[in-house]
Design a protein around this motif. Sequence first.
Motif, PDB file in Angstrom:
ATOM      1  N   ASN A  32       0.631  -1.328   0.087  1.00 47.28           N
ATOM      2  CA  ASN A  32      -0.185   0.041  -0.013  1.00 47.28           C
ATOM      3  C   ASN A  32       0.960   1.334   0.077  1.00 47.28           C
ATOM      4  OD1 ASN A  32      -2.495  -1.343  -0.018  1.00 47.28           O
ATOM      5  ND2 ASN A  32      -2.295  -1.853   2.154  1.00 47.28           N
ATOM      6  N   ILE A  33       1.888   0.958   0.440  1.00 47.95           N
ATOM      7  CA  ILE A  33       3.095   2.090   0.279  1.00 47.95           C
ATOM      8  C   ILE A  33       3.827   2.341  -0.818  1.00 47.95           C
ATOM      9  CG2 ILE A  33       5.110   3.174   1.293  1.00 47.95           C
ATOM     10  CD1 ILE A  33       4.062   2.303   4.241  1.00 47.95           C
ATOM     11  N   LEU A  34       4.236   1.210  -1.514  1.00 49.45           N
ATOM     12  CA  LEU A  34       5.189   1.069  -2.555  1.00 49.45           C
ATOM     13  C   LEU A  34       4.513   1.132  -3.912  1.00 49.45           C
ATOM     14  CD1 LEU A  34       7.463  -2.114  -1.217  1.00 49.45           C
ATOM     15  CD2 LEU A  34       8.166   0.414  -1.460  1.00 49.45           C
ATOM     16  N   ILE A  35       3.261   0.761  -3.822  1.00 54.32           N
ATOM     17  CA  ILE A  35       2.486   0.846  -5.413  1.00 54.32           C
ATOM     18  C   ILE A  35       2.323   2.232  -5.780  1.00 54.32           C
ATOM     19  CG2 ILE A  35       0.252   0.161  -6.568  1.00 54.32           C
ATOM     20  CD1 ILE A  35       0.615  -2.812  -5.372  1.00 54.32           C
ATOM     21  N   PRO A  36       1.821   3.062  -4.818  1.00 50.22           N
ATOM     22  CA  PRO A  36       1.598   4.445  -5.295  1.00 50.22           C
ATOM     23  C   PRO A  36       2.993   5.057  -5.742  1.00 50.22           C
ATOM     24  CG  PRO A  36       0.363   4.113  -3.200  1.00 50.22           C
ATOM     25  CD  PRO A  36       1.314   2.709  -3.573  1.00 50.22           C
ATOM     26  N   ILE A  37       4.223   4.593  -4.994  1.00 52.80           N
ATOM     27  CA  ILE A  37       5.415   5.169  -5.219  1.00 52.80           C
ATOM     28  C   ILE A  37       5.644   4.906  -6.707  1.00 52.80           C
ATOM     29  CG2 ILE A  37       8.005   5.318  -4.805  1.00 52.80           C
ATOM     30  CD1 ILE A  37       6.987   4.954  -1.762  1.00 52.80           C
ATOM     31  N   ILE A  38       5.493   3.587  -7.011  1.00 49.40           N
ATOM     32  CA  ILE A  38       5.822   2.968  -8.317  1.00 49.40           C
ATOM     33  C   ILE A  38       5.035   3.561  -9.407  1.00 49.40           C
ATOM     34  CG2 ILE A  38       5.480   0.823  -9.677  1.00 49.40           C
ATOM     35  CD1 ILE A  38       6.260  -0.804  -7.249  1.00 49.40           C
ATOM     36  N   HIS A  39       3.708   3.833  -9.268  1.00 51.14           N
ATOM     37  CA  HIS A  39       2.876   4.535 -10.202  1.00 51.14           C
ATOM     38  C   HIS A  39       3.476   5.892 -10.267  1.00 51.14           C
ATOM     39  CE1 HIS A  39      -0.694   1.817  -9.440  1.00 51.14           C
ATOM     40  NE2 HIS A  39       0.221   1.092 -10.070  1.00 51.14           N
ATOM     41  N   GLN A  40       3.969   6.750  -9.332  1.00 51.77           N
ATOM     42  CA  GLN A  40       4.682   8.130  -9.431  1.00 51.77           C
ATOM     43  C   GLN A  40       5.663   8.011 -10.386  1.00 51.77           C
ATOM     44  OE1 GLN A  40       2.775  10.972  -8.233  1.00 51.77           O
ATOM     45  NE2 GLN A  40       4.459  11.943  -9.610  1.00 51.77           N
ATOM     46  N   ILE A  41       6.503   6.829 -10.066  1.00 44.73           N
ATOM     47  CA  ILE A  41       7.719   6.786 -10.933  1.00 44.73           C
ATOM     48  C   ILE A  41       7.297   6.696 -12.219  1.00 44.73           C
ATOM     49  CG2 ILE A  41       9.723   5.221 -11.481  1.00 44.73           C
ATOM     50  CD1 ILE A  41       9.678   4.614  -8.427  1.00 44.73           C
ATOM     51  N   PHE A  42       6.310   5.897 -12.895  1.00 41.32           N
ATOM     52  CA  PHE A  42       5.924   5.705 -13.978  1.00 41.32           C
ATOM     53  C   PHE A  42       5.335   7.085 -14.461  1.00 41.32           C
ATOM     54  CE2 PHE A  42       4.274   1.084 -13.479  1.00 41.32           C
ATOM     55  CZ  PHE A  42       5.592   0.626 -13.375  1.00 41.32           C
ATOM     56  N   LEU A  82      10.689  -5.635  -6.099  1.00 40.73           N
ATOM     57  CA  LEU A  82      11.012  -6.270  -7.475  1.00 40.73           C
ATOM     58  C   LEU A  82       9.781  -6.968  -7.924  1.00 40.73           C
ATOM     59  CD1 LEU A  82      14.686  -7.788  -7.308  1.00 40.73           C
ATOM     60  CD2 LEU A  82      13.610  -5.423  -8.603  1.00 40.73           C
ATOM     61  N   LYS A  83       8.901  -7.757  -6.901  1.00 45.02           N
ATOM     62  CA  LYS A  83       7.887  -8.385  -7.112  1.00 45.02           C
ATOM     63  C   LYS A  83       6.540  -7.438  -7.537  1.00 45.02           C
ATOM     64  CE  LYS A  83       4.228 -11.322  -5.098  1.00 45.02           C
ATOM     65  NZ  LYS A  83       3.733 -11.774  -4.047  1.00 45.02           N
ATOM     66  N   LEU A  84       6.505  -6.423  -6.636  1.00 41.02           N
ATOM     67  CA  LEU A  84       5.670  -5.133  -7.154  1.00 41.02           C
ATOM     68  C   LEU A  84       5.852  -4.663  -8.171  1.00 41.02           C
ATOM     69  CD1 LEU A  84       4.817  -3.984  -3.507  1.00 41.02           C
ATOM     70  CD2 LEU A  84       3.304  -5.490  -4.913  1.00 41.02           C
ATOM     71  N   LEU A  85       7.117  -4.275  -8.477  1.00 41.57           N
ATOM     72  CA  LEU A  85       7.536  -3.649  -9.729  1.00 41.57           C
ATOM     73  C   LEU A  85       7.158  -4.527 -10.951  1.00 41.57           C
ATOM     74  CD1 LEU A  85       8.639  -1.202 -10.761  1.00 41.57           C
ATOM     75  CD2 LEU A  85      10.928  -1.920 -10.437  1.00 41.57           C
ATOM     76  N   ALA A  86       7.559  -5.826 -10.791  1.00 43.92           N
ATOM     77  CA  ALA A  86       7.207  -6.684 -12.087  1.00 43.92           C
ATOM     78  C   ALA A  86       5.515  -6.727 -12.436  1.00 43.92           C
ATOM     79  CB  ALA A  86       7.653  -8.173 -11.911  1.00 43.92           C
ATOM     80  N   GLN A  87       4.907  -6.802 -11.347  1.00 41.93           N
ATOM     81  CA  GLN A  87       3.510  -6.856 -11.285  1.00 41.93           C
ATOM     82  C   GLN A  87       2.900  -5.632 -12.113  1.00 41.93           C
ATOM     83  OE1 GLN A  87       1.399  -8.001  -7.544  1.00 41.93           O
ATOM     84  NE2 GLN A  87       0.079  -5.825  -7.705  1.00 41.93           N
TER      85      GLN A  87
END
Length: 130
Positions: A68-78, A117-122
């Motif tokens: 719940n913390i990492l996925i929004p960060i990943i989306h912001q990175i995109f 890495l798992k969340l990023l791949a997903q």
Amino acid sequence: MTIKIPLANLLNERSTRFGQVSTGLKQPISFLKTSATTKKVFVHLAKNGGGAREYVEKAGLVQISDPNILIPIIHQIFADNEAAVADFKSGKRNADKAFTGFLMKATKGQANPQVALKLLAQELAKLKEN
């Protein structure tokens, strides 16, 4: 884990024996990132006292494993790296590797590598589908 050198230095500085050192630890400190971090925390607690969790949080040493913390960060990175997203979508070799670096930089190295890495791949797989 070996903490001989930092602890030996501390004991020598204080002319203290091991049994006289109190860290205030009543349970394992499994929320730490690495054994190096554990050593740092142990020595800090032996010198200054206090609670491990409080020190670790204050010093920014806690690992981030919560999706719940990492996925929004990943989306912001995109969103912040449109060129890298375009490279990834076009199949450019190793384009996905850049996102790992972006994520670790965004979390100041605090992201749990396996979870990240798992969340990023997903999330990259979802990106490729769109």
